[in-house]
Design an enzyme around this catalytic site. Structure first.
Site, mmCIF file in Angstrom:
data_model
loop_
_atom_site.group_PDB
_atom_site.id
_atom_site.type_symbol
_atom_site.label_atom_id
_atom_site.label_comp_id
_atom_site.label_asym_id
_atom_site.label_seq_id
_atom_site.Cartn_x
_atom_site.Cartn_y
_atom_site.Cartn_z
ATOM 1 N N SER A 191 0.816 -1.211 0.000
ATOM 2 C CA SER A 191 0.000 0.000 0.000
ATOM 3 C C SER A 191 0.851 1.263 0.000
ATOM 4 O O SER A 191 0.363 2.330 -0.377
ATOM 5 C CB SER A 191 -0.873 0.035 1.257
ATOM 6 O OG SER A 191 -1.686 -1.095 1.325
ATOM 7 N N GLU A 245 -3.523 0.668 -9.055
ATOM 8 C CA GLU A 245 -2.389 1.580 -9.264
ATOM 9 C C GLU A 245 -1.185 0.728 -9.667
ATOM 10 O O GLU A 245 -0.833 -0.218 -8.953
ATOM 11 C CB GLU A 245 -2.058 2.338 -7.973
ATOM 12 C CG GLU A 245 -3.108 3.372 -7.583
ATOM 13 C CD GLU A 245 -2.804 4.039 -6.237
ATOM 14 O OE1 GLU A 245 -3.140 5.212 -6.077
ATOM 15 O OE2 GLU A 245 -2.242 3.384 -5.329
ATOM 16 N N HIS A 257 -1.026 -2.410 -7.278
ATOM 17 C CA HIS A 257 -1.749 -2.149 -6.027
ATOM 18 C C HIS A 257 -3.254 -2.199 -6.248
ATOM 19 O O HIS A 257 -3.819 -1.321 -6.897
ATOM 20 C CB HIS A 257 -1.312 -0.777 -5.490
ATOM 21 C CG HIS A 257 -1.960 -0.412 -4.197
ATOM 22 N ND1 HIS A 257 -2.355 0.866 -3.886
ATOM 23 C CD2 HIS A 257 -2.294 -1.171 -3.123
ATOM 24 C CE1 HIS A 257 -2.893 0.884 -2.683
ATOM 25 N NE2 HIS A 257 -2.876 -0.333 -2.207
ATOM 26 N N ASN A 263 -3.697 6.326 -1.275
ATOM 27 C CA ASN A 263 -3.444 6.308 0.168
ATOM 28 C C ASN A 263 -2.760 7.586 0.657
ATOM 29 O O ASN A 263 -2.955 7.998 1.807
ATOM 30 C CB ASN A 263 -2.636 5.075 0.566
ATOM 31 C CG ASN A 263 -3.508 3.829 0.503
ATOM 32 O OD1 ASN A 263 -4.732 3.920 0.581
ATOM 33 N ND2 ASN A 263 -2.892 2.670 0.350
HETATM 34 N N1 LIG Z 1 -6.247 -4.308 3.663
HETATM 35 C C1 LIG Z 1 -6.342 -3.467 2.652
HETATM 36 O O1 LIG Z 1 -7.321 -2.710 2.539
HETATM 37 C C2 LIG Z 1 -5.259 -3.439 1.592
HETATM 38 C C3 LIG Z 1 -5.548 -2.848 0.347
HETATM 39 C C4 LIG Z 1 -4.555 -2.855 -0.657
HETATM 40 C C5 LIG Z 1 -3.303 -3.417 -0.398
HETATM 41 N N2 LIG Z 1 -3.058 -3.960 0.843
HETATM 42 C C6 LIG Z 1 -1.734 -4.542 1.053
HETATM 43 O O2 LIG Z 1 -1.839 -5.946 0.862
HETATM 44 C C7 LIG Z 1 -0.881 -6.619 1.693
HETATM 45 C C8 LIG Z 1 -1.598 -7.627 2.563
HETATM 46 O O3 LIG Z 1 -2.586 -6.949 3.337
HETATM 47 P P1 LIG Z 1 -3.888 -7.688 3.901
HETATM 48 O O4 LIG Z 1 -4.875 -6.611 4.209
HETATM 49 O O5 LIG Z 1 -4.279 -8.821 3.019
HETATM 50 O O6 LIG Z 1 -3.315 -8.234 5.288
HETATM 51 P P2 LIG Z 1 -3.789 -9.459 6.188
HETATM 52 O O7 LIG Z 1 -3.388 -9.140 7.586
HETATM 53 O O8 LIG Z 1 -5.222 -9.810 5.913
HETATM 54 O O9 LIG Z 1 -2.901 -10.663 5.606
HETATM 55 C C9 LIG Z 1 -1.506 -10.648 5.712
HETATM 56 C C10 LIG Z 1 -0.959 -11.996 5.237
HETATM 57 O O10 LIG Z 1 0.458 -11.982 5.420
HETATM 58 C C11 LIG Z 1 0.865 -13.225 5.955
HETATM 59 N N3 LIG Z 1 2.112 -13.033 6.676
HETATM 60 C C12 LIG Z 1 2.298 -12.420 7.863
HETATM 61 N N4 LIG Z 1 3.606 -12.469 8.210
HETATM 62 C C13 LIG Z 1 4.236 -13.115 7.201
HETATM 63 C C14 LIG Z 1 5.583 -13.497 6.973
HETATM 64 N N5 LIG Z 1 6.539 -13.215 7.869
HETATM 65 N N6 LIG Z 1 5.887 -14.167 5.819
HETATM 66 C C15 LIG Z 1 4.923 -14.459 4.921
HETATM 67 N N7 LIG Z 1 3.613 -14.140 5.100
HETATM 68 C C16 LIG Z 1 3.298 -13.484 6.213
HETATM 69 C C17 LIG Z 1 -0.297 -13.602 6.876
HETATM 70 O O11 LIG Z 1 -0.270 -14.991 7.136
HETATM 71 C C18 LIG Z 1 -1.488 -13.206 6.024
HETATM 72 O O12 LIG Z 1 -1.786 -14.226 5.096
HETATM 73 C C19 LIG Z 1 -0.144 -5.523 2.479
HETATM 74 O O13 LIG Z 1 1.021 -5.175 1.803
HETATM 75 C C20 LIG Z 1 -1.153 -4.368 2.442
HETATM 76 O O14 LIG Z 1 -0.550 -3.113 2.605
HETATM 77 C C21 LIG Z 1 -4.007 -4.010 1.826
#
Ligand SMILES: NC(=O)c1ccc[n+]([C@@H]2O[C@H](COP(=O)([O-])OP(=O)(O)OC[C@H]3O[C@@H](n4cnc5c(N)ncnc54)[C@H](O)[C@@H]3O)[C@@H](O)[C@H]2O)c1
Length: 305
Positions: free
Chosen positions: A142, A175, A163, A213
């Site tokens: 993000s 993005e 993204h 963001n």
């Molecule tokens: N939540 C949102 O609205 C959103 C939107 C766009 C992008 N993102 C980005 O997407 C990515 C994931 O976010 P999310 O919301 O799915 O988070 P989440 O907390 O739902 O999931 C995170 C995942 O990462 C895994 N994880 C944690 N530690 C780890 C490690 N050491 N090695 C490998 N895997 C590991 C977890 O098991 C889980 O599957 C982030 O980079 C976030 O910034 C999030």
């Protein structure tokens, strides 16, 4: 000079990267991370007719994504937007694994694990050694600097940000982040792939928060600070922003949807880059993360779920 100088939307067709991958050749996509975004991405790519390898650290985590996608598609079947056989075909296109080695033959890999630069760097190092030469390695970060991930690989020209927004199957925007290390054709391929998913793709330079963001998070953060100062209740602020600005949801509902740990990580990265006090996370956000009140994903955030 960054891509912002020539930021654009793209309608171009297949482009070949320096190593020979073009959008039409992106048939097998690896997704890393089985959280909110990982499962959304698996659904989006499988729905586009591609093969998806879903890698989680545990096999159960990867299988849970398939169950989530199946449930999500089930709702589409109920609404008659999808047939039962299409649902089965899409689910069958996703292969669960706990092994990075299974990503070796992917044309594109998108990392969507926790928003932590060191964790992502380690993964990119490992991916670079495993995934076939020429394949595009992308991050769904993000806010984090994509160039940092590019530079731990031996193929910085093939590393970009792609993204997506939450929930990925519904949100139109993608993005495409253009770090200074990426080849123009890699970026073009990413734009074309995003558009092949039915998304609106915009190219943006590798600056913390990109477009959305960087503009959205000061607003969300200031909503929390406003509540901390006792200006109004959570419900009042949410309904004011819905009714007064015609936003589909208020800032607290959105923070709970995003996940408060992810929100703090985004604000920290923005503050680190710009040192603007509007980006310094509100105190309550950190306290809630420490307490495990992360929003919808843990059943409790600013509200209970
Ligand atoms: N939540 C949102 O609205 C959103 C939107 C766009 C992008 N993102 C980005 O997407 C990515 C994931 O976010 P999310 O919301 O799915 O988070 P989440 O907390 O739902 O999931 C995170 C995942 O990462 C895994 N994880 C944690 N530690 C780890 C490690 N050491 N090695 C490998 N895997 C590991 C977890 O098991 C889980 O599957 C982030 O980079 C976030 O910034 C999030």
């Amino acid at each position: 000079m960054g891509a912002s100088e020539n930021a654009s939307t793209s309608t171009e067709t297949a482009m070949t990267t320096p190593n020979g991958i073009d959008a039409a050749m992106v048939e097998t996509v690896g997704i890393l991370g089985s959280g909110i975004m990982g499962s959304g991405l698996a659904e989006v790519f499988a729905r586009s007719g591609r093969q998806v390898i879903m890698r989680s650290r545990t096999r159960e985590g990867a299988e849970a994504v398939i169950a989530k996608v199946d449930k999500s598609l089930g709702r589409q079947v109920e609404k008659e937007k999808l047939s039962q056989s299409e649902r089965e075909q899409i689910v069958a296109a996703i292969t669960p694994t706990d092994s990075l080695a299974d990503l070796a033959e992917c044309d594109l890999v998108i990392e969507s694990v926790v928003e932590d630069l060191e964790v992502k760097k380690e993964l990119f190092r490992e991916l670079d050694a495993i995934v076939k030469p020429g394949a595009i390695l992308a991050t769904n970060t993000s806010t984090l600097p994509v160039v940092e991930l590019a530079m731990v690989t031996g193929r910085p020209e093939s590393v970009v940000g792609i993204h997506f927004f939450n929930p990925a199957p519904m949100m139109k925007l993608v993005e495409v982040i253009h770090p200074i290390t990426a080849a123009d054709d890699t970026v073009k391929t990413a734009l074309v792939v995003a558009e092949s998913l039915g998304k609106d793709a915009v190219e943006v330079a590798d600056r913390a928060g990109f477009i959305v963001n960087a503009l959205l998070f000061p607003y969300l953060n200031n909503a929390v600070k406003m509540w901390e100062q006792g200006t109004a209740s959570i419900d009042a602020i949410d309904s004011a922003m819905q009714g007064g600005c015609n936003f589909p949801m208020g800032p607290f509902a959105l923070l709970d949807l995003v996940g408060l740990d992810t929100a703090v990580a985004i604000l920290d990265a923005l503050y680190e880059e710009f040192r603007d006090p509007n980006y310094a996370p509100a105190t309550s956000l950190r306290r809630m993360v420490t307490a495990g009140h992360l929003g919808r994903k843990t059943g409790r955030g600013f509200r209970w779920y």
